[in-house]
Structures are given as C-alpha cells and as structure tokens.
Design an enzyme around this catalytic site. Sequence first.
Site, PDB file in Angstrom:
ATOM      1  CG  HIS A  66      -2.172  -0.972   0.935  1.00 36.95           C
ATOM      2  ND1 HIS A  66      -3.190  -0.681   0.475  1.00 36.95           N
ATOM      3  CD2 HIS A  66      -2.166  -2.427   0.975  1.00 36.95           C
ATOM      4  CE1 HIS A  66      -4.121  -1.748   0.525  1.00 36.95           C
ATOM      5  NE2 HIS A  66      -3.329  -2.602   0.713  1.00 36.95           N
ATOM      6  CB  THR A  67       4.348   1.986  -0.267  1.00 42.67           C
ATOM      7  OG1 THR A  67       4.796   0.767  -0.896  1.00 42.67           O
ATOM      8  CG2 THR A  67       4.581   1.466   1.218  1.00 42.67           C
ATOM      9  CG  ASP A  68       0.899   0.569  -5.547  1.00 47.05           C
ATOM     10  OD1 ASP A  68       0.397   0.850  -4.524  1.00 47.05           O
ATOM     11  OD2 ASP A  68       0.886  -0.105  -6.567  1.00 47.05           O
ATOM     12  N   GLY A  98      -4.136 -12.600  -4.363  1.00 45.37           N
ATOM     13  CA  GLY A  98      -3.476 -11.380  -4.024  1.00 45.37           C
ATOM     14  C   GLY A  98      -2.114 -11.616  -4.870  1.00 45.37           C
ATOM     15  CB  SER A 142      -0.792  -9.217  -9.467  1.00 44.99           C
ATOM     16  OG  SER A 142      -0.823  -8.289  -8.637  1.00 44.99           O
ATOM     17  CB  SER A 143      -5.065 -13.469 -11.764  1.00 39.11           C
ATOM     18  OG  SER A 143      -6.328 -12.671 -10.680  1.00 39.11           O
ATOM     19  CD  GLU A 196      -5.431  -4.390 -13.351  1.00 38.80           C
ATOM     20  OE1 GLU A 196      -5.823  -4.524 -11.983  1.00 38.80           O
ATOM     21  OE2 GLU A 196      -4.395  -4.950 -13.671  1.00 38.80           O
ATOM     22  CG  ASP A 201      -0.613  -5.285  -8.552  1.00 41.76           C
ATOM     23  OD1 ASP A 201       0.365  -5.395  -7.642  1.00 41.76           O
ATOM     24  OD2 ASP A 201      -1.747  -5.343  -8.177  1.00 41.76           O
ATOM     25  CE1 TYR A 219      -5.079  -1.464  -2.917  1.00 39.86           C
ATOM     26  CE2 TYR A 219      -6.154   0.184  -3.991  1.00 39.86           C
ATOM     27  CZ  TYR A 219      -4.904  -0.730  -3.939  1.00 39.86           C
ATOM     28  OH  TYR A 219      -3.944  -0.190  -4.389  1.00 39.86           O
TER      29      TYR A 219
HETATM   30  C1  GLA Z   1      -2.969  -4.327  -4.745  1.00 38.07           C
HETATM   31  C2  GLA Z   1      -2.714  -3.255  -6.005  1.00 38.07           C
HETATM   32  C3  GLA Z   1      -1.464  -2.604  -5.882  1.00 38.07           C
HETATM   33  C4  GLA Z   1      -0.954  -2.175  -4.410  1.00 38.07           C
HETATM   34  C5  GLA Z   1      -1.191  -3.549  -3.500  1.00 38.07           C
HETATM   35  C6  GLA Z   1      -0.650  -3.371  -2.153  1.00 38.07           C
HETATM   36  O1  GLA Z   1      -2.070  -5.247  -5.517  1.00 38.07           O
HETATM   37  O2  GLA Z   1      -3.261  -3.388  -7.332  1.00 38.07           O
HETATM   38  O3  GLA Z   1      -1.531  -1.523  -6.673  1.00 38.07           O
HETATM   39  O4  GLA Z   1      -1.771  -1.161  -3.938  1.00 38.07           O
HETATM   40  O5  GLA Z   1      -2.676  -3.930  -3.717  1.00 38.07           O
HETATM   41  O6  GLA Z   1       0.497  -3.054  -1.956  1.00 38.07           O
END
Ligand code: GLA
Length: 394
Positions: free
Chosen positions: A44-46, A135, A137-138, A171, A183, A235
Amino acid sequence: MTAIVQTPAEVDFNALTARFRKLYGAAPDGLWAAPGRVNLIGEHTDYNGGFVLPIALAQHTAVAVRRREDDLVRVASTSMNHDEPITVSLGEVTPGGDYGWASYLVGVGWAARRRGLDVTGIDLALDSNVPVGAGLSSSAAISCGTARAWSDLSGWALDQETVADLGRDAENEIAGAPTGLMDQLASVCGRPAHAMQIDTHAVTIKQIPFDLPAAGLSLLVIDSHTQHTHAGGEYAERRHSCQEAALQLGVHELREVPVADLATTLDKLPPLLRRRARHVITDSARVEEVAALLTSGDDPRRIGSLLNASHASMRDDFEITAPSVDALQEAAVAAGAYGARMTGGGFGGSVIALVDRERSETVAQACVAAAAAGGFATPSVFEGVASGGAARVR
Ligand code: GLA
C-alpha cells in the site's frame, strides 16, 4: 504422504492455439505471456509515492491474439470458465460500462485509443495458471499480457512503462479497481533472479539481484484461499485515509514524510490516520533496507526480520490482514521461516515465507496444520521463483 509444496500446472500453448482456431476459425498471429507477481515488501505504498519490491512469478496468463480490421474485440477464456467469446465494440467502451472480466482486456484498447494510438479490434483466447483472488495479480497478468500483445501486433512501439500504464488504466477506469502501478510494472518488467525496487513517485525501476536457489533458499507462496468480502471497498478506504493523512500533514504524498522523528511528525494526526500513515512510511523505508541488504551481497536470510516487521505493521497499523493469514504467517515463522508476511492488497490472499530449501515441506506442513487448527481453508503452497516479464512466446 503427498508433498504440500506443489508445482503449478503449466499453461499449454498448443492447446491454447488449438482453442483459438476452434473459436475463431483461423490461427492466431502470435502468443504472449505475462506473469503474476508477489511483492516482497512495501505494501500500500505504491499509491503514496513510496517504494515497493515485487518479483514477477513463473505463473502467467497466456493470450493468443489475432488482429482484426474492424472495431470488434472478441475474448474467450479457458481458465475463467468463459469459453464462449464475449464480443464488445471498442467504440462503445466507456468508464462505468459493465464488461465483466472482459473489462481488463477491452479496457486496454480503450486506454490505447485515449492516448491517440491507432487501435483496431482483436480476437483473443486466454489461459492462465495465476491463482485468482490470491493477491497474486492475476488481473495485471491479463491486462498486461493483452497490452503487450496489442502493442506488438499494432506496431505502437511502446516502452515497458507505457504498456504497464495501459494495463493500469484498464483496471482503474474500466474495471473500476483503484490500484496503484506496482502490479502492472512487475508483470511487464520482471527479470529472472531479480526483484524490482520501484520508486512509484519517479516511476523508476532498479533491478536487484534475488537469486534465492543460489543461496539455498526458497520463497514459499502460501495461498490462504480466503478473500475478505469487502476487499474492494476496504482498499479504496485505505487509499482515502492516506490522502487525508497527507493533507493533514501538509504533504502531497506520504512518501515525502521523513522516517526520522516520525513519532513527533505523526503526533499531529488523529490515532487512526497516525497508524495508517506510520505503516506506509515505515514499510516504504523497509523496502529501502531490504533492497540495500540484497544489493550488498549479504546473506538474504537477513531480510527475514524486516518481512516480519512488515507483517506486524500491516496487521496492527494498516489493519489489512485477516485471521487466516495471521495464522499462516505465525505458523511459518514458528516452523523455521526466516521471515514471513502477507503479500498484496490484503484482507486474505497469500503469505510469503523465506525458508531454507530443505525446510520448505516442513514449513508448508506447519501452515496446513495451523489452518486446520484455526478452522480456516486448507492453504495451497508453491515456490515463488523470480521470473521474466510480459513477452511474446510464439
Ligand atoms: C494491490 C494493488 C497494488 C498495491 C497493492 C498493495 O495489489 O493492485 O497497486 O496497492 O494492492 O501494496
């Protein structure tokens, strides 16, 4: 006793090509593959301009694609039980439209057109061995594989960052998921035996050596098979809290807050925002520490305590873990993992654990036992191997 650490089934490119022929009556122009990812640290830093450190996985989505001359996009998926093609006219795609899972593909065409690129339709068939809802990233694997293919076939000559951007736009704006860019960049820019230290403010990537087998180590990916029902809303809520905290601290992004004197700085915030901001700022700093350790050639086992600290921060400050993933994280560490943490957006999903290769099975067994004891779903476990990014495979 059957092994718990499983090798996921390969995507069969021949079968996908045959499927494409059957669906559309002709051969595809080519096949592309784009991987899922695990994030080693920096969660959750991005969307706060901070650092992240993902690897691309060996598990990928493969797309067989043929360019069309008209405006139609036809997509079918073997892995998502959508074997009959969905047909969408590109000109009709608009934010807020409902295209189901096809959003991740038609959204790419929409985003490319918005950039002024010359976009015609495609026929596409998809198969994937990236676990869905874990979690991993499919969805980025789908959007980025599609973006890479569409760009290559249309001669758009896009750089990797722009391909990732098209995936993210699809997305964010068409599928309605308010993600950051991690991702998609991981799926496009992955490199074997490397992790990517991404500065999400500058959008720059440093490839960091990450050859665990060479160090006698393995990164287990433990899919909890639990997904929080309100994950989407949570989120967005975290994102909102971070914006609010930045506003109250008088910065544009939380990234700008220095780690030194953090307690004093964060004193200005109400307790909930203080915890949220503390997670983001400290986790981004932990990315820098892990990247420095890995770059120095030091023993990668030493990153373990930082992985554990990141998990605690997600559990206590950002409050995005779940009882099942906390149980798996604790079990992995108790069974000898050097460090473990939840990876990805949270509220369920997967845990990663850094283990000596010969302890992989023991740690995996401990996780399965802990899930049973807690009354949680039986996790599945595989080894996460840092692999290459989106590319043409045929
Ligand atoms: C999901 C989001 C990413 C990122 C992560 C948490 O994967 O798609 O952009 O924020 O959560 O780090």
